[in-house]
Scaffold this motif. Structure first.
Motif, PDB file in Angstrom:
ATOM      1  N   MET A  99     -11.563   7.883  -6.798  1.00 12.96           N
ATOM      2  CA  MET A  99     -10.728   7.419  -5.689  1.00 12.96           C
ATOM      3  C   MET A  99      -9.765   6.344  -6.188  1.00 12.96           C
ATOM      4  SD  MET A  99     -11.966   5.793  -2.124  1.00 12.96           S
ATOM      5  CE  MET A  99     -10.950   4.535  -1.409  1.00 12.96           C
ATOM      6  N   ILE A 100      -8.531   6.437  -5.747  1.00 12.97           N
ATOM      7  CA  ILE A 100      -7.514   5.452  -6.110  1.00 12.97           C
ATOM      8  C   ILE A 100      -7.719   4.214  -5.248  1.00 12.97           C
ATOM      9  CG2 ILE A 100      -5.051   4.954  -6.192  1.00 12.97           C
ATOM     10  CD1 ILE A 100      -4.617   8.028  -6.208  1.00 12.97           C
ATOM     11  N   GLU A 101      -7.807   3.076  -5.921  1.00 14.25           N
ATOM     12  CA  GLU A 101      -7.898   1.831  -5.176  1.00 14.25           C
ATOM     13  C   GLU A 101      -6.523   1.494  -4.596  1.00 14.25           C
ATOM     14  OE1 GLU A 101     -10.210  -0.190  -4.238  1.00 14.25           O
ATOM     15  OE2 GLU A 101     -11.873   0.724  -5.320  1.00 14.25           O
ATOM     16  N   PRO A 102      -6.456   1.196  -3.309  1.00  8.27           N
ATOM     17  CA  PRO A 102      -5.171   0.791  -2.726  1.00  8.27           C
ATOM     18  C   PRO A 102      -4.586  -0.440  -3.437  1.00  8.27           C
ATOM     19  CG  PRO A 102      -6.797   1.155  -0.999  1.00  8.27           C
ATOM     20  CD  PRO A 102      -7.516   1.268  -2.310  1.00  8.27           C
ATOM     21  N   LEU A 155      -0.375  -3.541  -6.218  1.00  4.01           N
ATOM     22  CA  LEU A 155       0.009  -4.384  -7.351  1.00  4.01           C
ATOM     23  C   LEU A 155       1.162  -3.744  -8.132  1.00  4.01           C
ATOM     24  CD1 LEU A 155      -0.431  -6.980  -8.901  1.00  4.01           C
ATOM     25  CD2 LEU A 155      -2.282  -5.855 -10.170  1.00  4.01           C
ATOM     26  N   LEU A 156       1.118  -2.429  -8.308  1.00  2.00           N
ATOM     27  CA  LEU A 156       2.227  -1.730  -8.971  1.00  2.00           C
ATOM     28  C   LEU A 156       3.531  -1.924  -8.197  1.00  2.00           C
ATOM     29  CD1 LEU A 156       0.495   1.624  -9.987  1.00  2.00           C
ATOM     30  CD2 LEU A 156       1.471  -0.072 -11.573  1.00  2.00           C
ATOM     31  N   ASP A 195       4.462   7.361 -10.228  1.00  2.00           N
ATOM     32  CA  ASP A 195       4.610   8.816 -10.099  1.00  2.00           C
ATOM     33  C   ASP A 195       3.240   9.487 -10.039  1.00  2.00           C
ATOM     34  OD1 ASP A 195       7.351   8.512 -10.157  1.00  2.00           O
ATOM     35  OD2 ASP A 195       7.582   9.187 -12.242  1.00  2.00           O
ATOM     36  N   LYS A 196       2.322   9.002 -10.867  1.00  2.00           N
ATOM     37  CA  LYS A 196       0.964   9.560 -10.893  1.00  2.00           C
ATOM     38  C   LYS A 196       0.291   9.429  -9.519  1.00  2.00           C
ATOM     39  CE  LYS A 196      -3.477   8.353 -12.933  1.00  2.00           C
ATOM     40  NZ  LYS A 196      -4.148   7.436 -13.857  1.00  2.00           N
ATOM     41  N   TYR A 197       0.587   8.312  -8.837  1.00  3.07           N
ATOM     42  CA  TYR A 197      -0.004   8.074  -7.516  1.00  3.07           C
ATOM     43  C   TYR A 197       0.905   8.552  -6.379  1.00  3.07           C
ATOM     44  CZ  TYR A 197      -3.298   5.165 -10.103  1.00  3.07           C
ATOM     45  OH  TYR A 197      -4.241   4.699 -10.987  1.00  3.07           O
ATOM     46  N   HIS A 198       2.002   9.258  -6.735  1.00  2.00           N
ATOM     47  CA  HIS A 198       2.948   9.778  -5.749  1.00  2.00           C
ATOM     48  C   HIS A 198       3.484   8.668  -4.844  1.00  2.00           C
ATOM     49  CE1 HIS A 198       1.667  13.683  -7.140  1.00  2.00           C
ATOM     50  NE2 HIS A 198       0.410  13.358  -6.885  1.00  2.00           N
ATOM     51  N   ALA A 241      -9.072  -5.519  -6.973  1.00  2.00           N
ATOM     52  CA  ALA A 241      -9.653  -4.202  -7.223  1.00  2.00           C
ATOM     53  C   ALA A 241      -8.689  -3.249  -7.950  1.00  2.00           C
ATOM     54  CB  ALA A 241     -10.106  -3.569  -5.899  1.00  2.00           C
ATOM     55  N   ALA A 242      -7.500  -3.752  -8.305  1.00  2.00           N
ATOM     56  CA  ALA A 242      -6.549  -2.902  -9.036  1.00  2.00           C
ATOM     57  C   ALA A 242      -7.159  -2.509 -10.377  1.00  2.00           C
ATOM     58  CB  ALA A 242      -5.239  -3.659  -9.251  1.00  2.00           C
ATOM     59  N   ASP A 243      -6.736  -1.363 -10.901  1.00  2.00           N
ATOM     60  CA  ASP A 243      -7.288  -0.918 -12.183  1.00  2.00           C
ATOM     61  C   ASP A 243      -6.811  -1.829 -13.326  1.00  2.00           C
ATOM     62  OD1 ASP A 243      -4.737  -0.054 -13.035  1.00  2.00           O
ATOM     63  OD2 ASP A 243      -5.144   2.038 -12.594  1.00  2.00           O
ATOM     64  N   GLU A 244      -7.531  -1.761 -14.434  1.00  2.00           N
ATOM     65  CA  GLU A 244      -7.274  -2.668 -15.555  1.00  2.00           C
ATOM     66  C   GLU A 244      -5.902  -2.437 -16.184  1.00  2.00           C
ATOM     67  OE1 GLU A 244      -9.015  -5.418 -16.332  1.00  2.00           O
ATOM     68  OE2 GLU A 244     -10.167  -4.856 -14.554  1.00  2.00           O
TER      69      GLU A 244
END
Length: 144
Positions: free
Chosen positions: A1-4, A9-10, A59-62, A117-120
């Motif tokens: 699951m993608i963390e919001p 953060l992106l 783009d990966k997360y649309h 909680a954003a990815d590393e």
């Protein structure tokens, strides 16, 4: 699951980079000292490199990313142009860029803390962006 938090953060990094690049573009034509110009160009290149990394992830997360706040962008443009009309010097440019970088570093650190909680990978890109802005501030101090 993608963390919001990752997408949020992106988005903030995307908006910050766009603001930083626009700010550098606004002052580059007024730079007199070649070293100052090189510091600004190098920072812009680093921002563009990070922008590409962020775009790949967005783009990966649309996701379309985020534009800088129009009011903040307008205020920055007005401040820059008024100060440069009054004093078109490298000192003025260094002062403006230092203020902008300090605001960017403050905001990015706030978002790093807010979106824990954003990815590393996203956190690492954010830290690279912070380091780029901090490095520019140190490099241009001698022009203040």
């Amino acid at each position: 699951m993608i963390e919001p938090d990752t997408i949020k953060l992106l988005r903030e990094c995307d908006a910050g980079i766009k603001m930083g690049i626009a700010s550098i573009d606004e002052v580059l034509d007024y730079v007199h000292d070649k070293t100052l110009g090189k510091y600004l160009a190098d920072c812009k290149d680093e921002h563009n490199r990070l922008k590409e990394e962020i775009q790949i992830l967005l783009d990966k997360y649309h996701d379309d990313g985020k534009e800088p706040n129009p009011m903040a962008k307008s205020m920055s443009w007005m401040k820059t142009n008024v100060k440069l009309v009054m004093n078109e010097s490298d000192e003025t440019i260094a002062d403006l860029m230092t203020d902008g970088c300090n605001m960017g570093v403050k905001s990015l650190n706030k978002y790093l803390n807010q979106y824990k909680a954003a990815d590393e990978k996203t956190k690492d890109i954010t830290k690279q962006l912070i380091n780029s802005e901090e490095k520019l501030v140190v490099n241009i101090r001698r022009f203040l």
